[in-house]
Design a protein around this motif. Structure first.
Motif, PDB file in Angstrom:
ATOM      1  N   SER A 110      -0.616  -5.555   5.650  1.00 53.04           N
ATOM      2  CA  SER A 110      -1.973  -6.074   5.494  1.00 53.04           C
ATOM      3  C   SER A 110      -2.009  -7.562   5.838  1.00 53.04           C
ATOM      4  O   SER A 110      -0.987  -8.250   5.758  1.00 53.04           O
TER       5      SER A 110
ATOM      6  N   THR B 109       0.651  -0.088  -4.853  1.00 52.13           N
ATOM      7  CA  THR B 109      -0.743   0.289  -5.107  1.00 52.13           C
ATOM      8  C   THR B 109      -1.023   1.676  -4.552  1.00 52.13           C
ATOM      9  O   THR B 109      -0.503   2.054  -3.498  1.00 52.13           O
TER      10      THR B 109
ATOM     11  N   VAL C  53      -7.976  -2.134  -8.311  1.00 53.37           N
ATOM     12  CA  VAL C  53      -7.173  -1.365  -7.361  1.00 53.37           C
ATOM     13  C   VAL C  53      -6.148  -0.566  -8.156  1.00 53.37           C
ATOM     14  O   VAL C  53      -5.413  -1.131  -8.971  1.00 53.37           O
TER      15      VAL C  53
ATOM     16  N   ARG D 109     -13.188  -0.344  -4.872  1.00 54.25           N
ATOM     17  CA  ARG D 109     -12.232  -1.238  -5.517  1.00 54.25           C
ATOM     18  C   ARG D 109     -12.890  -2.371  -6.293  1.00 54.25           C
ATOM     19  O   ARG D 109     -12.206  -3.286  -6.760  1.00 54.25           O
TER      20      ARG D 109
ATOM     21  N   ASP E 113       0.823  -1.212   0.000  1.00 52.12           N
ATOM     22  CA  ASP E 113       0.000   0.000   0.000  1.00 52.12           C
ATOM     23  C   ASP E 113       0.856   1.261   0.000  1.00 52.12           C
ATOM     24  O   ASP E 113       1.700   1.454   0.877  1.00 52.12           O
TER      25      ASP E 113
ATOM     26  N   THR F 276      -3.337   3.078  -2.843  1.00 54.18           N
ATOM     27  CA  THR F 276      -4.504   2.786  -2.013  1.00 54.18           C
ATOM     28  C   THR F 276      -4.598   3.623  -0.749  1.00 54.18           C
ATOM     29  O   THR F 276      -5.670   3.709  -0.143  1.00 54.18           O
TER      30      THR F 276
ATOM     31  N   LYS G 220      -5.925  -7.465  -2.946  1.00 54.25           N
ATOM     32  CA  LYS G 220      -5.456  -6.223  -3.569  1.00 54.25           C
ATOM     33  C   LYS G 220      -4.528  -6.514  -4.745  1.00 54.25           C
ATOM     34  O   LYS G 220      -4.612  -5.854  -5.790  1.00 54.25           O
TER      35      LYS G 220
END
Length: 215
Positions: A113, A17, A87, A83, A13, A19, A121
């Motif tokens: 995560s 990504t 993503v 999402r 993250d 995110t 994801k």
């Protein structure tokens, strides 16, 4: 760079990504729906913090305004809705992973995560299948900023930490990688980098990989 690296370990993250900001805006929208004026700084402060600690922080911060569990459920639902069609990834993420794979580097993911969420994801971002090893927060006793996630990632790759490059966005993650002994490339996302926990601070993944001599 003159050092020959054999493995590359990525955070997820905010690094691969895009995110973090998406999740923060979703949180603010949910609080508004609940009639509460949210504090973006609170959610931005969670960057790089593992899921378990995030929940504890939010419980303490929001308990006087809303039911924290109700908020967390609504936040999760809002993120899932956002999402549903994919993503978002950071610029050059998939291309860099493919290039590194083609060059023969071993690739690992070290994320704060949980495994199920990380895999979801990756799939929705189109980044599944690149990694030889995945180290989620479930697998370590001491999550970031402790060095454990990166030490475990290197060990599972069969490499020494000094044989690996780490890519991180947050100070928390960079500290984890740097103290584990990996050559650390920090690409700031929400907060600027202090440089304290990085060998290189770069504007994006591609430039970071070039600066580390990977491509």
């Amino acid at each position: 760079m003159t050092q020959a690296f054999k493995g590359v370990v990525f955070d997820l993250d905010g690094t691969l990504t895009d995110t973090e900001a998406q999740a923060n805006h979703a949180a603010m929208a949910v609080l508004a729906d609940m009639g509460v004026e949210g504090d973006m700084a609170l959610f931005e402060s969670l960057s790089g913090i593992h899921d378990i600690e995030r929940r504890a922080i939010l419980h303490r911060a929001l308990a006087a305004q809303v039911d924290p569990d109700d908020f967390l459920l609504a936040w999760r639902a809002r993120i899932d809705q956002q999402r549903a069609n994919g993503v978002p990834t950071k610029p050059g993420a998939a291309a860099l992973l493919q290039t590194l794979k083609d060059k023969g580097y071993l690739l690992a993911l070290a994320t704060s995560s949980y495994r199920t969420m990380a895999l979801e994801k990756l799939a929705k971002a189109g980044l599944e299948g690149f990694f030889d090893v995945i180290v989620p927060v479930d697998d370590v006793q001491n999550p970031k900023p402790a060095p454990d996630p990166y030490l475990l990632a290197a060990d599972r790759l069969g490499l020494k930490p000094v044989e690996c490059v780490a890519f991180e966005d947050s100070e928390t993650g960079a500290e984890s990688a740097f103290t584990a002994g990996l050559f650390t490339v920090q690409i700031p996302d929400i907060h600027p980098a202090s440089g304290k926990w990085a060998n290189i601070v770069a504007p994006d993944l591609t430039e970071g990989a070039k600066a580390a001599g990977l491509i």
